[in-house]
Design a protein around this motif. Sequence first.
Motif, PDB file in Angstrom:
ATOM      1  N   GLU A 103       4.371   6.453  15.274  1.00 27.91           N
ATOM      2  CA  GLU A 103       5.436   6.035  16.188  1.00 27.91           C
ATOM      3  C   GLU A 103       5.378   4.526  16.420  1.00 27.91           C
ATOM      4  N   ARG A 104       4.180   3.986  16.556  1.00 32.32           N
ATOM      5  CA  ARG A 104       4.041   2.550  16.783  1.00 32.32           C
ATOM      6  C   ARG A 104       4.467   1.747  15.553  1.00 32.32           C
ATOM      7  N   GLU A 105       4.063   2.226  14.371  1.00 28.69           N
ATOM      8  CA  GLU A 105       4.365   1.505  13.136  1.00 28.69           C
ATOM      9  C   GLU A 105       5.842   1.569  12.760  1.00 28.69           C
ATOM     10  N   ARG A 106       6.483   2.706  13.030  1.00 29.80           N
ATOM     11  CA  ARG A 106       7.889   2.825  12.617  1.00 29.80           C
ATOM     12  C   ARG A 106       8.798   1.957  13.479  1.00 29.80           C
ATOM     13  N   ALA A 138       2.817  13.406  -4.123  1.00 27.94           N
ATOM     14  CA  ALA A 138       1.419  13.038  -4.345  1.00 27.94           C
ATOM     15  C   ALA A 138       1.067  11.774  -3.573  1.00 27.94           C
ATOM     16  N   TYR A 139      -0.102  11.791  -2.931  1.00 33.18           N
ATOM     17  CA  TYR A 139      -0.538  10.624  -2.166  1.00 33.18           C
ATOM     18  C   TYR A 139      -1.291   9.620  -3.021  1.00 33.18           C
ATOM     19  N   ALA A 140      -1.552   9.957  -4.289  1.00 31.02           N
ATOM     20  CA  ALA A 140      -2.318   9.059  -5.153  1.00 31.02           C
ATOM     21  C   ALA A 140      -1.476   7.898  -5.676  1.00 31.02           C
ATOM     22  N   GLN A 141      -0.146   8.019  -5.596  1.00 33.52           N
ATOM     23  CA  GLN A 141       0.735   6.972  -6.105  1.00 33.52           C
ATOM     24  C   GLN A 141       1.735   6.564  -5.021  1.00 33.52           C
ATOM     25  N   ASP A 142       2.039   5.272  -4.973  1.00 32.68           N
ATOM     26  CA  ASP A 142       3.033   4.794  -4.018  1.00 32.68           C
ATOM     27  C   ASP A 142       4.420   5.164  -4.533  1.00 32.68           C
ATOM     28  N   ALA A 143       5.154   5.922  -3.725  1.00 34.27           N
ATOM     29  CA  ALA A 143       6.461   6.429  -4.157  1.00 34.27           C
ATOM     30  C   ALA A 143       7.329   6.670  -2.940  1.00 34.27           C
ATOM     31  N   PRO A 144       8.649   6.829  -3.132  1.00 29.68           N
ATOM     32  CA  PRO A 144       9.522   7.150  -1.995  1.00 29.68           C
ATOM     33  C   PRO A 144       9.072   8.425  -1.304  1.00 29.68           C
ATOM     34  N   LEU A 145       9.115   8.449   0.018  1.00 31.16           N
ATOM     35  CA  LEU A 145       8.696   9.610   0.792  1.00 31.16           C
ATOM     36  C   LEU A 145       9.834  10.634   0.830  1.00 31.16           C
ATOM     37  N   ARG A 147       2.315   3.163   2.262  1.00 29.26           N
ATOM     38  CA  ARG A 147       2.137   2.673   3.633  1.00 29.26           C
ATOM     39  C   ARG A 147       1.595   3.775   4.539  1.00 29.26           C
ATOM     40  N   LEU A 148       2.060   5.012   4.330  1.00 29.99           N
ATOM     41  CA  LEU A 148       1.567   6.129   5.130  1.00 29.99           C
ATOM     42  C   LEU A 148       0.092   6.387   4.828  1.00 29.99           C
ATOM     43  N   VAL A 149      -0.308   6.320   3.572  1.00 30.03           N
ATOM     44  CA  VAL A 149      -1.708   6.533   3.207  1.00 30.03           C
ATOM     45  C   VAL A 149      -2.594   5.475   3.861  1.00 30.03           C
ATOM     46  N   GLU A 150      -2.144   4.224   3.859  1.00 28.69           N
ATOM     47  CA  GLU A 150      -2.905   3.157   4.526  1.00 28.69           C
ATOM     48  C   GLU A 150      -3.078   3.461   6.004  1.00 28.69           C
ATOM     49  N   LEU A 151      -2.006   3.909   6.654  1.00 26.33           N
ATOM     50  CA  LEU A 151      -2.079   4.248   8.078  1.00 26.33           C
ATOM     51  C   LEU A 151      -3.092   5.367   8.320  1.00 26.33           C
ATOM     52  N   LEU A 152      -3.119   6.347   7.444  1.00 29.46           N
ATOM     53  CA  LEU A 152      -4.024   7.481   7.622  1.00 29.46           C
ATOM     54  C   LEU A 152      -5.483   7.057   7.472  1.00 29.46           C
ATOM     55  N   TYR A 153      -5.751   6.152   6.542  1.00 26.16           N
ATOM     56  CA  TYR A 153      -7.110   5.626   6.407  1.00 26.16           C
ATOM     57  C   TYR A 153      -7.552   4.925   7.690  1.00 26.16           C
ATOM     58  N   HIS A 194      -9.404  14.079   0.462  1.00 27.12           N
ATOM     59  CA  HIS A 194      -8.644  12.853   0.739  1.00 27.12           C
ATOM     60  C   HIS A 194      -8.063  12.900   2.154  1.00 27.12           C
ATOM     61  N   PRO A 195      -8.176  11.798   2.911  1.00 30.16           N
ATOM     62  CA  PRO A 195      -7.673  11.817   4.293  1.00 30.16           C
ATOM     63  C   PRO A 195      -6.169  12.036   4.410  1.00 30.16           C
ATOM     64  N   ALA A 196      -5.424  11.833   3.337  1.00 29.36           N
ATOM     65  CA  ALA A 196      -3.970  12.040   3.388  1.00 29.36           C
ATOM     66  C   ALA A 196      -3.567  13.467   3.047  1.00 29.36           C
ATOM     67  N   LYS A 197      -4.498  14.265   2.539  1.00 25.50           N
ATOM     68  CA  LYS A 197      -4.166  15.597   2.036  1.00 25.50           C
ATOM     69  C   LYS A 197      -3.473  16.456   3.090  1.00 25.50           C
ATOM     70  N   ARG A 198      -4.036  16.525   4.285  1.00 26.35           N
ATOM     71  CA  ARG A 198      -3.503  17.417   5.318  1.00 26.35           C
ATOM     72  C   ARG A 198      -2.141  16.949   5.827  1.00 26.35           C
ATOM     73  N   THR A 199      -1.973  15.641   5.998  1.00 24.36           N
ATOM     74  CA  THR A 199      -0.690  15.116   6.472  1.00 24.36           C
ATOM     75  C   THR A 199       0.410  15.330   5.441  1.00 24.36           C
ATOM     76  N   PHE A 200       0.111  15.097   4.177  1.00 23.54           N
ATOM     77  CA  PHE A 200       1.116  15.296   3.131  1.00 23.54           C
ATOM     78  C   PHE A 200       1.487  16.776   3.024  1.00 23.54           C
ATOM     79  N   GLN A 201       0.501  17.655   3.145  1.00 22.49           N
ATOM     80  CA  GLN A 201       0.794  19.093   3.139  1.00 22.49           C
ATOM     81  C   GLN A 201       1.717  19.454   4.295  1.00 22.49           C
TER      82      GLN A 201
END
Length: 321
Positions: A172-175, A120-127, A185-191, A204-211
């Motif tokens: 790639e730049r952030e990693r 879930a992208y709604a909570q900060d958690a290990p990827l 951190r990934l959700v922030e990047l997507l915003y 939500h802008p993170a929906k497609r990337t998380f899927q």
Amino acid sequence: MTANRHVPVMLDRVVALLEPALTAPGAVVVDCTLGLGGHSEGLLRAFPACRLIGIDRDSHALALSTERLAPYAERTTLVHAVYDELPEVLAEAGVEEVQGVFFDLGVSSMQLDEAERGFAYAQDAPLDMRMDDSTGRTAADVLNEASVGELTRILKIYGEEKFARRIAERIERERRREPFTTSGRLVELLYEAIPAPARRTGGHPAKRTFQALRIEVNDELRVLERAVPAALGAVGVGGRVVVESYQSLEDRLVKQAFTAATRSEVPPDMPFVPAGMEPEFRTVTRGAEQAPADETESNPRAASVRLRAVERVHAHEEGRA
């Protein structure tokens, strides 16, 4: 009990579609996506003479569903496996053919509810995002190791993300500065990466990337490509295969497999279908069925469901397509 939170989608319709195949004593139904056992419980309750084989790659879900289905333990066999391993599961159980196969695709309610799984992208958690968290690459591994080209492909194909290249380049730049470990951190990047006008539509802008990451981590589409033909091959005459999909990529694969199984190879201008050339299956649903409005109001997960079903009408013959 955690399983009580799970509300199975379109349960009454699933039961009705499988009823013609499961009323006979000794009928066997396979729930290929056992999850928390909601659909399985409904089927075991509705058909007291049937036996259920439940499959799930998530050992946590298996433990909870085992508890939920304990009253039916004499009629259940629960297996830790990926659902494209259906032929091996049936062989191990000594079952040559079944009367019903059911799939409830995508991520389960439990996996979304447990923040530490990283779905879930709604909570900060290990990827993480592994459905079987005992093996394989995590979402963090994909983000930190895949090339820009590979990330672009994953996001574009599995997430249908219009800004795939832009997001991949930003990742790639952030990693290089610091590897990705958590979803926040990934959700922030997507915003930041997705333009503001695009963020205002399409959820939500993170929906497609998380899927996309979840599908890549769990190899979901390739598994499904193997699993649906395996399910069709497992049912006997009168047997039914019922599938619930929640996004267009899954539904497209199911539709293609069902269309191929129900299509006649006879030219349309031929006045009759010669013996041995009839399709092995017939369509049971008209297109893809959706959940009724009252169900989507009480269970938001049902809003995106697409349900399809077919029935075997002719035995498989060697040499037939």
